[in-house]
Enzyme design. Structure first.
Site, PDB file in Angstrom:
ATOM      1  CE  LYS A  55      -3.919  -2.342   2.062  1.00 10.49           C
ATOM      2  NZ  LYS A  55      -4.659  -2.748   3.255  1.00 10.49           N
ATOM      3  CD  GLN A  99      -3.889  -4.389   6.602  1.00 11.37           C
ATOM      4  OE1 GLN A  99      -3.861  -3.423   5.864  1.00 11.37           O
ATOM      5  NE2 GLN A  99      -4.310  -5.576   6.200  1.00 11.37           N
ATOM      6  CG  ASP A 122     -10.301  -0.522   4.091  1.00 12.06           C
ATOM      7  OD1 ASP A 122     -10.030  -0.775   2.904  1.00 12.06           O
ATOM      8  OD2 ASP A 122      -9.596  -0.880   5.054  1.00 12.06           O
TER       9      ASP A 122
END
Ligand code: NAP
Length: 288
Positions: A55, A99, A122
């Protein structure tokens, strides 16, 4: 035997997407907006570290600033919430990503709810999930968004098609089913309690597997000419990555197929950046 499936090249498409995003990012910077993504990792998960590295690399390529918060595995819910709130209030941060997985003492849903939905790149906040269900403008979670981009890019129209999705997780199966429904597909979702899965998958014009079991989807489960999308990421004993689909045999019957690696994975990260730029643009305009 029919002709071999067209291979959907996620790696190439992701590269193309990043090049486009780089230009958009430049434009934002010219307007004084410096898109920035904050990533939180709690504990020390080796797979998560690899994801974060990828990322970070993608952010650099596009010109998005990337800042990482690595918290100890003993972090309390209150500490996590405090950090999230700080990032919510920071006008220089446009996207916040937590995460997963996170340690057991923490409630991930509570943490997702703490993120300002306008920075929820997200797409896991209930507000964004709700908007997706209502067919409204939202942050679509990155993996389903990447799959939808693949359909668009390869001219695969879902209208009236039978789409069968294997897996009903909150991050892949469920949002993906909603995306396909929003494109007027007839959607069936299968899971671990589904009976006669093979009978159902054989009706699919588009079959998407997001289960996490290598070689689960075999040739006899796939209708001739079906589009097959493999979201699964599995590691075999030698550490080699494979998907859920028995690629070599299924490509003989499918019309389109995604490889693993090089399929859905790279697209997921590209769409994360897409969402960061979207967040930066909307926050600057003060749009909800
Ligand atoms: P997950 O939360 O573990 O969900 C797996 C789903 O598969 C569940 O709904 C489960 O059913 C279902 N399932 C398990 N065994 C099954 C079986 N034998 N028959 C039918 N359904 C079965 O996984 P996830 O997070 O959605 O991820 C799925 C896979 O995609 C994993 O391999 C993951 O690594 C990969 N992934 C890839 C990307 C990418 O960027 N390419 C992104 C995210 C995830 P129940 O609900 O009944 O338990």
């Amino acid at each position: 035997m029919g002709k071999m499936a067209v291979v959907i090249n996620g790696k190439e498409l992701a590269k193309k997407t990043r090049e486009k995003l780089k230009i958009e990012c430049e434009e934002l910077k010219n307007r004084g907006i410096y898109p920035q993504l904050a990533v939180i990792m709690v504990g020390d998960n080796p797979a998560s570290k690899v994801y974060l590295k990828n990322k970070n690399k993608a952010c650099q390529e596009v010109g998005v600033q990337y800042i990482e918060y690595l918290l100890s595995k003993e972090t309390t819910q209150q500490e996590l919430t405090t950090l999230i709130q700080k990032l919510n209030q920071d006008p220089l941060i446009h996207g916040i990503l937590l995460q997963s997985p996170i340690p057991d003492q923490l409630d991930i849903n509570q943490a997702f709810r703490a993120i300002d939905y306008r920075k929820d790149v997200d797409g896991f906040h209930p507000m964004n999930v709700g908007r997706l269900v209502l067919g409204q403008n939202t942050f679509i979670s990155c993996t389903p968004y990447g799959v939808m981009r693949m359909f668009e890019e390869y001219g695969i129209d879902l209208c009236g098609k039978n789409v069968v999705i294997l897996g009903r997780s909150n991050i892949v199966g469920k949002p993906l089913s909603q995306c396909c429904l929003n494109k007027n597909a007839t959607v069936t979702i299968c899971h671990s309690k589904t009976r006669n899965i093979e009978e159902i998958t054989k009706t699919a014009d588009v079959l998407i597997s997001a289960i996490g079991k290598a070689h689960f989807v075999t040739k006899n489960m796939v209708k001739e000419g079906a589009v097959v999308i493999d979201v699964g990421i599995n590691r075999n004993e030698e550490g080699k990555i494979t998907g859920d689909v028995d690629y070599e045999e299924v490509k003989e019957v499918a019309s389109y197929i995604t490889p693993v690696p090089g399929g859905v994975g790279p697209m997921t990260i590209a769409m994360l950046l897409r969402n960061v730029l979207k967040a930066a643009t909307y926050l600057a305009k003060g749009e909800e």
